[in-house]
Structure formats: C-alpha cells, structure tokens
Design an enzyme around this catalytic site. Structure first.
Site, PDB file in Angstrom:
ATOM      1  N   HIS A 153     -53.537  -1.174   6.231  1.00 51.07           N
ATOM      2  CA  HIS A 153     -54.096  -1.845   7.229  1.00 51.07           C
ATOM      3  C   HIS A 153     -53.427  -1.205   8.227  1.00 51.07           C
ATOM      4  O   HIS A 153     -53.854  -1.949   9.782  1.00 51.07           O
ATOM      5  CB  HIS A 153     -54.179  -3.147   7.410  1.00 51.07           C
ATOM      6  CG  HIS A 153     -52.890  -3.877   6.660  1.00 51.07           C
ATOM      7  ND1 HIS A 153     -52.125  -4.349   5.912  1.00 51.07           N
ATOM      8  CD2 HIS A 153     -52.163  -4.299   8.277  1.00 51.07           C
ATOM      9  CE1 HIS A 153     -51.063  -5.105   6.299  1.00 51.07           C
ATOM     10  NE2 HIS A 153     -50.455  -5.547   7.387  1.00 51.07           N
ATOM     11  N   ASP A 187     -53.624  -0.959  -0.427  1.00 51.44           N
ATOM     12  CA  ASP A 187     -53.383  -1.433   0.666  1.00 51.44           C
ATOM     13  C   ASP A 187     -51.862  -0.607   1.100  1.00 51.44           C
ATOM     14  O   ASP A 187     -51.141  -1.075   0.897  1.00 51.44           O
ATOM     15  CB  ASP A 187     -52.884  -3.063   1.113  1.00 51.44           C
ATOM     16  CG  ASP A 187     -52.696  -3.003   2.673  1.00 51.44           C
ATOM     17  OD1 ASP A 187     -52.750  -2.375   3.521  1.00 51.44           O
ATOM     18  OD2 ASP A 187     -52.031  -4.002   2.809  1.00 51.44           O
ATOM     19  N   GLN A 241     -45.186 -10.954  11.306  1.00 56.82           N
ATOM     20  CA  GLN A 241     -46.217 -10.643  12.275  1.00 56.82           C
ATOM     21  C   GLN A 241     -45.141  -9.041  12.651  1.00 56.82           C
ATOM     22  O   GLN A 241     -44.141  -9.673  12.775  1.00 56.82           O
ATOM     23  CB  GLN A 241     -46.666 -10.944  13.140  1.00 56.82           C
ATOM     24  CG  GLN A 241     -48.103 -11.622  12.925  1.00 56.82           C
ATOM     25  CD  GLN A 241     -47.538 -13.752  13.019  1.00 56.82           C
ATOM     26  OE1 GLN A 241     -46.282 -13.134  14.073  1.00 56.82           O
ATOM     27  NE2 GLN A 241     -48.238 -14.013  12.732  1.00 56.82           N
ATOM     28  N   GLY A 242     -45.561  -7.781  12.200  1.00 59.89           N
ATOM     29  CA  GLY A 242     -44.595  -6.313  12.834  1.00 59.89           C
ATOM     30  C   GLY A 242     -43.996  -5.993  11.546  1.00 59.89           C
ATOM     31  O   GLY A 242     -43.360  -5.241  11.790  1.00 59.89           O
ATOM     32  N   ASP A 243     -44.074  -7.058  10.281  1.00 60.81           N
ATOM     33  CA  ASP A 243     -43.250  -6.219   9.506  1.00 60.81           C
ATOM     34  C   ASP A 243     -44.291  -4.975   7.999  1.00 60.81           C
ATOM     35  O   ASP A 243     -43.616  -4.690   7.418  1.00 60.81           O
ATOM     36  CB  ASP A 243     -42.429  -7.229   8.237  1.00 60.81           C
ATOM     37  CG  ASP A 243     -41.536  -7.723   8.793  1.00 60.81           C
ATOM     38  OD1 ASP A 243     -40.570  -6.951   9.492  1.00 60.81           O
ATOM     39  OD2 ASP A 243     -40.657  -8.874   8.687  1.00 60.81           O
ATOM     40  N   SER A 244     -45.434  -5.575   8.556  1.00 61.95           N
ATOM     41  CA  SER A 244     -45.941  -4.531   7.719  1.00 61.95           C
ATOM     42  C   SER A 244     -46.105  -2.868   7.312  1.00 61.95           C
ATOM     43  O   SER A 244     -45.183  -2.399   8.068  1.00 61.95           O
ATOM     44  CB  SER A 244     -47.929  -4.743   7.946  1.00 61.95           C
ATOM     45  OG  SER A 244     -48.308  -6.149   8.012  1.00 61.95           O
TER      46      SER A 244
END
Length: 260
Positions: A78, A124, A214-217
């Site tokens: 993603h 993913d 958020q941002g660690d994906s």
C-alpha cells in the site's frame, strides 16, 4: 471496517502540506490511512542500518522499508501502489530526517505482490529495486520454518519515523519500540474477518500504549534477527484491544525471494 486505517503518510498536494514541507520534513496523513512509533524511544541508525525510509522526489518521507539485499528493499504494497519508480526515493543511513547524512537512492523498479488489493485482504508486500548498491548489514527474511518467531509473547522490535500519536506529527528521528506478538485468536477478536492469520501477524500490549502509526507503513518488525513482518494496518494507533497488524513475511518468503 471504516475505523481501520493503513499506516501510510501520503505526500498530498494540498496547500497546507506544501507549506509544512517548506518548514520541515513532516508529512500530513490523509484521511483514509493510519502508522509513527507510539511509545517509542530514539534509535541509533548504526544499530539498524537496514532500516530505510521511502520519500518523494522532494524529500518528504511517507513510509518505511527494510534493506534485505544490496539493491533490494522490502516495504508494504500500500506504500507503493499507484507510485512510479521515478517518483520514489529510498533514504539509507539517515537517522535525522532533517540531516543530509546517508544516501538517497533512486528506484529502478517496483514489484507489488500480484494478489494485493487492500491491506486488509493481505498480500501487503512490495519489493523495490534500487539503482544503487548499499552496504550491509541486510536483514534476513523469516521463513516458513520460523514458527517460533510468530508465537504469542515473542518480543519484536518495530522501527520508523512516523507519527507518535494517531493524526499527530511525524518524528524527526528514527524511533524504536518493543512489542509482544499476539495470538491469532487475540487479533481475530479485535479485527474479525479482516484479520487473515496466514497473511498477517499482530503485535501489541493488551492495554495499548505502544504501536506503529502513520508513516511507519512498510517498516520492519524484527524478531530473532529476522524480518518477520512489515507494518501494514490497524485501528488507530496504540489503542487498547487493537494491536498493530503486520504482513507475515514468512508467508511471502518465496515470492519476495524470487524478486531478489
């Protein structure tokens, strides 16, 4: 599941984001996505040199990744779906996003698992091929024989430059935290049919408090000296009863290895 969010910070084209980007490297999370490390501490990049971050051509960080070979980075699908190699950079060896340390590598190609549709359906995982070879160390991938690493209670390390609270500001520095792997039953209770045990692994404390955000994906989840997960999704960040969800790397070992 409306409250389920990916853990990706998007480089948006709004005026607000443009203004923020001029002031710092902090990105604003879009409304449809949710992981930065919540409850973490500063990490020394020299201890985790295989941890990288993904950035736009303007330098805005939006995801994490793991160097698994000199020119190969594993991240979340993603993070890369809809992106081109030309618009993506991998930043290696930079603990402080506001510094010029390390290497900014161009990406020559992006592989996304062909079965990927959304993070909550699994698959993913993505592999970036770099135009530049980067030095070791590289993090080995978990294999199907590493069942013990996925046992409930296994202590795993998570890393990233994401937000420190859901919808908050992204971290300037690389952060780390330790979270216990949860049982599949615990994760299923939290997320119902959105949790697919063969494709995912969860980690977190019953009372929350420590998580990716958020941002660690796409960033690493490490146990036993191996990459056992890539940060994928979750409900909010560090909420009680809702552990973080990670791609189960052992399941995708063969598909990833074929790209290496």
């Amino acid at each position: 599941m409306a409250a389920t969010l990916h853990r990706l910070v998007r480089a948006t084209i709004t005026t607000i984001v443009t203004l923020l980007a001029a002031l710092s490297t902090v990105s604003v999370a879009s409304a449809d996505v949710s992981p930065m490390i919540v409850g973490g501490t500063r990490a020394n990049i020299n201890d985790y040199k295989y941890t990288v971050y993904l950035a736009s051509t303007s330098g805005s960080q939006f995801c994490g990744g793991t160097l698994v070979k000199a020119n190969k980075v594993v991240t979340a699908a993603h993070c890369t779906v809809g992106r081109t190699a030309a618009s993506t950079r991998v930043v290696w060896g930079r603990e402080d996003k506001q510094s010029s340390a390390g290497t900014v590598a161009s990406v020559s190609s992006i592989w996304i698992h062909p079965s990927y549709t959304t993070a909550t359906r699994g698959f993913d995982v993505s592999v970036l091929t770099l135009s530049t070879n980067l030095p070791a160390p590289y993090l080995p991938l978990a294999t199907t024989a590493d069942t013990a690493l996925y046992a409930a209670g296994t202590q795993a390390t998570i890393l990233g430059w994401g937000t420190t609270s859901s919808g908050g500001s992204a971290s300037r520095y690389l952060l780390k935290a330790t979270v216990p792997v949860t049982s599949d039953a615990t994760c299923s209770t939290a997320y119902g049919t959105s949790f697919v045990a063969s494709a995912m692994v969860c980690a977190g404390y019953p009372n929350g408090g420590t998580d990716t955000c958020q941002g660690d994906s796409g960033g690493p989840m490490i146990a036993g000296g191996k990459l056992i997960g890539d940060t994928s999704w979750g409900r909010g960040c560090a909420l009680a009863g809702y552990p973080g969800v990670y791609g189960r790397i052992a399941t995708y070992n063969a598909a990833i290895t074929a790209q290496l």
